[in-house]
Design a protein around this motif. Structure first.
Motif, PDB file in Angstrom:
ATOM      1  N   VAL A   1      -4.396   5.623  -4.141  1.00 34.01           N
ATOM      2  CA  VAL A   1      -5.493   6.603  -3.877  1.00 34.01           C
ATOM      3  C   VAL A   1      -5.739   6.243  -2.535  1.00 34.01           C
ATOM      4  CG1 VAL A   1      -7.901   6.978  -4.380  1.00 34.01           C
ATOM      5  CG2 VAL A   1      -6.512   6.222  -6.262  1.00 34.01           C
ATOM      6  N   LEU A   2      -5.653   7.299  -1.664  1.00 31.88           N
ATOM      7  CA  LEU A   2      -5.834   7.344   0.000  1.00 31.88           C
ATOM      8  C   LEU A   2      -6.327   8.832   0.283  1.00 31.88           C
ATOM      9  CD1 LEU A   2      -2.398   7.019   1.577  1.00 31.88           C
ATOM     10  CD2 LEU A   2      -2.749   8.032  -1.039  1.00 31.88           C
ATOM     11  N   PRO A   3      -6.819   8.800   1.646  1.00 33.96           N
ATOM     12  CA  PRO A   3      -7.228   9.954   2.184  1.00 33.96           C
ATOM     13  C   PRO A   3      -6.089  11.142   2.327  1.00 33.96           C
ATOM     14  CG  PRO A   3      -8.229   8.450   3.412  1.00 33.96           C
ATOM     15  CD  PRO A   3      -7.187   7.697   2.448  1.00 33.96           C
TER      16      PRO A   3
ATOM     17  N   VAL B   1      -1.153   9.286  -4.936  1.00 32.04           N
ATOM     18  CA  VAL B   1       0.349   9.265  -4.574  1.00 32.04           C
ATOM     19  C   VAL B   1       1.158   8.424  -5.158  1.00 32.04           C
ATOM     20  CG1 VAL B   1      -0.323  10.280  -2.368  1.00 32.04           C
ATOM     21  CG2 VAL B   1       0.042   7.940  -2.610  1.00 32.04           C
ATOM     22  N   VAL B   2       2.558   8.948  -5.726  1.00 30.26           N
ATOM     23  CA  VAL B   2       3.146   8.262  -6.416  1.00 30.26           C
ATOM     24  C   VAL B   2       4.702   8.433  -5.843  1.00 30.26           C
ATOM     25  CG1 VAL B   2       1.990   8.134  -8.483  1.00 30.26           C
ATOM     26  CG2 VAL B   2       3.829   9.859  -8.076  1.00 30.26           C
ATOM     27  N   HIS B   3       5.684   7.386  -5.886  1.00 28.31           N
ATOM     28  CA  HIS B   3       6.978   7.674  -5.509  1.00 28.31           C
ATOM     29  C   HIS B   3       7.747   8.700  -6.351  1.00 28.31           C
ATOM     30  CE1 HIS B   3       9.381   5.536  -8.686  1.00 28.31           C
ATOM     31  NE2 HIS B   3       8.356   4.994  -8.893  1.00 28.31           N
ATOM     32  N   ARG B   4       8.627   9.109  -5.697  1.00 30.76           N
ATOM     33  CA  ARG B   4       9.299  10.396  -6.310  1.00 30.76           C
ATOM     34  C   ARG B   4       9.928  10.167  -7.621  1.00 30.76           C
ATOM     35  NH1 ARG B   4       8.392  15.272  -3.917  1.00 30.76           N
ATOM     36  NH2 ARG B   4       7.821  15.286  -1.848  1.00 30.76           N
ATOM     37  N   GLY B   5      10.271   8.972  -7.955  1.00 29.35           N
ATOM     38  CA  GLY B   5      10.660   9.027  -9.282  1.00 29.35           C
ATOM     39  C   GLY B   5       9.844   8.363 -10.467  1.00 29.35           C
ATOM     40  N   HIS B   6       8.488   8.455  -9.952  1.00 30.98           N
ATOM     41  CA  HIS B   6       7.266   8.063 -10.915  1.00 30.98           C
ATOM     42  C   HIS B   6       7.196   9.098 -11.985  1.00 30.98           C
ATOM     43  CE1 HIS B   6       3.525   6.909 -12.266  1.00 30.98           C
ATOM     44  NE2 HIS B   6       3.797   5.661 -11.675  1.00 30.98           N
TER      45      HIS B   6
ATOM     46  N   ILE C   1      -3.581   1.237  -6.263  1.00 30.31           N
ATOM     47  CA  ILE C   1      -3.496   0.631  -5.239  1.00 30.31           C
ATOM     48  C   ILE C   1      -4.653   1.431  -3.994  1.00 30.31           C
ATOM     49  CG2 ILE C   1      -1.945   0.303  -3.112  1.00 30.31           C
ATOM     50  CD1 ILE C   1       0.456   1.242  -5.050  1.00 30.31           C
ATOM     51  N   SER C   2      -5.514   0.494  -3.624  1.00 30.00           N
ATOM     52  CA  SER C   2      -6.917   0.986  -2.956  1.00 30.00           C
ATOM     53  C   SER C   2      -6.920   0.179  -1.790  1.00 30.00           C
ATOM     54  CB  SER C   2      -7.715   1.050  -3.917  1.00 30.00           C
ATOM     55  OG  SER C   2      -9.037   1.373  -3.348  1.00 30.00           O
ATOM     56  N   LEU C   3      -7.980   0.756  -1.164  1.00 28.49           N
ATOM     57  CA  LEU C   3      -8.569  -0.171  -0.093  1.00 28.49           C
ATOM     58  C   LEU C   3      -9.440  -1.320  -0.647  1.00 28.49           C
ATOM     59  CD1 LEU C   3      -9.586   2.497   2.658  1.00 28.49           C
ATOM     60  CD2 LEU C   3      -7.476   1.031   2.652  1.00 28.49           C
ATOM     61  N   PRO C   4      -9.980  -2.359  -0.111  1.00 30.16           N
ATOM     62  CA  PRO C   4     -10.681  -3.332  -0.696  1.00 30.16           C
ATOM     63  C   PRO C   4     -12.084  -3.025  -0.867  1.00 30.16           C
ATOM     64  CG  PRO C   4     -10.020  -3.796   1.535  1.00 30.16           C
ATOM     65  CD  PRO C   4      -9.504  -2.576   1.357  1.00 30.16           C
TER      66      PRO C   4
END
Length: 297
Positions: free
Chosen positions: A240-242, A169-174, A193-196
């Motif tokens: 990166v996320l569920p 996922v990215v922000h709308r202006g990416h 950007i991820s979980l540890p």
């Protein structure tokens, strides 16, 4: 020498600290310290090195710890045998878990077990997947609910309860906001950007990137999936996320399917299939497996 002293001694040894042991036992920290000092006076030797942060076992402490555990196990066994004659199940079970999707209804599962077995004390501990797995192996946890990444240690049973796509996922202006998907190879060099480390999601991300020939560049880490999306919404990178963690944030985020190969995240309940477990733990594991989904591979 009292059983309470042995219980406190084992708790401090396992928690590596008096404060954490007191929280686990639901008693005041000074009381734990006083009981340990009394036990040390009776034995004539210090059991813990208190010179640094926390509490480390001395050589004597290491030597007597197995006997303290055996004594507590023997008393627990006596109570269990007596309870079997009355049909009453009692004891204590400890479940370790990570943040879980609401679809699993973990509170409902715990409440149903408590209603059926009110004399069994249930403790729920939240931690990372790596620590949870180690806790199941060592016997600290009777059951673990955690993210699944690489192979499990031998002697463990597992039931997959969540199997869902992981998305980027990215922000709308990416610059990627105009795409519908992203190949794993295209993640190379991007600030992710991820979980540890130690979580199932991170293990899955590192594994799929490794197969593509590169290590992911993780610029930001957070312990909660929804925080990953918030960081991405501020333009800090590609999260990166569920897939389920994106729900409700679509107005701020653009979602891309991860393809070639598809990236999936799995969660499962894990327990010791080998070795002795208490009747309460066996009943709890069976109850959890009935209550939670069973997603065959």
């Amino acid at each position: 020498m009292e059983l309470r002293q042995l219980e406190y001694f084992v708790a401090v040894a396992e928690e590596a600290g008096f404060t954490r042991a007191a929280a686990r036992l639901h008693v005041a920290q000074p009381g734990v310290s006083a009981q340990i000092r009394q036990l040390e006076r009776e034995l004539g030797e210090p059991l813990f090195d208190r010179s640094g942060r926390g509490a480390r076992l001395t050589a004597v402490g290491e030597a007597v710890l197995p006997y303290a555990r055996a004594a507590l196990a023997a008393v627990s066994g006596m109570r269990q045998v007596a309870d079997e004659f009355t049909g009453l199940l009692r004891g204590r079970v400890v479940m370790g878990g990570v943040a879980t999707p609401s679809v699993l209804d973990l509170p409902g599962m715990l409440a149903a077990f408590h209603e059926r077995h009110p004399a069994v004390e249930i403790s729920l501990v939240e931690s990372g997947s790596g620590q949870l797995l180690d806790g199941v192996v060592t016997g600290r946890f009777d059951l673990g609910l955690l993210g699944l990444g690489g192979p499990l240690p031998p002697g463990l049973g597992v039931q997959v309860v969540v199997d869902q796509a992981l998305v980027a996922v990215v922000h709308r202006g990416h610059e990627l906001a105009g795409a519908r998907s992203i190949r794993v190879a295209e993640l190379k060099g991007l600030p992710l950007i991820s979980l540890p480390p130690g979580t199932g999601l991170r293990a899955a991300l590192e594994e799929v990137c490794g197969r593509a020939g590169f290590a992911p560049h993780v610029a930001f880490e957070a312990g909660e999936p929804y925080v990953l999306g918030q960081l991405a919404a501020r333009g800090l990178g590609v999260a990166v996320l569920p897939e389920s963690a994106v729900a409700g944030a679509e107005s701020e985020l653009h979602v891309l399917a991860v393809v070639e190969p598809e990236l999936r995240g799995r969660m499962g309940v894990v327990w010791r299939a080998d070795g002795q477990t208490s009747p309460a733990a066996r009943a709890f594991i069976e109850h959890a497996r009935r209550h939670l989904p069973d997603l065959a591979e």
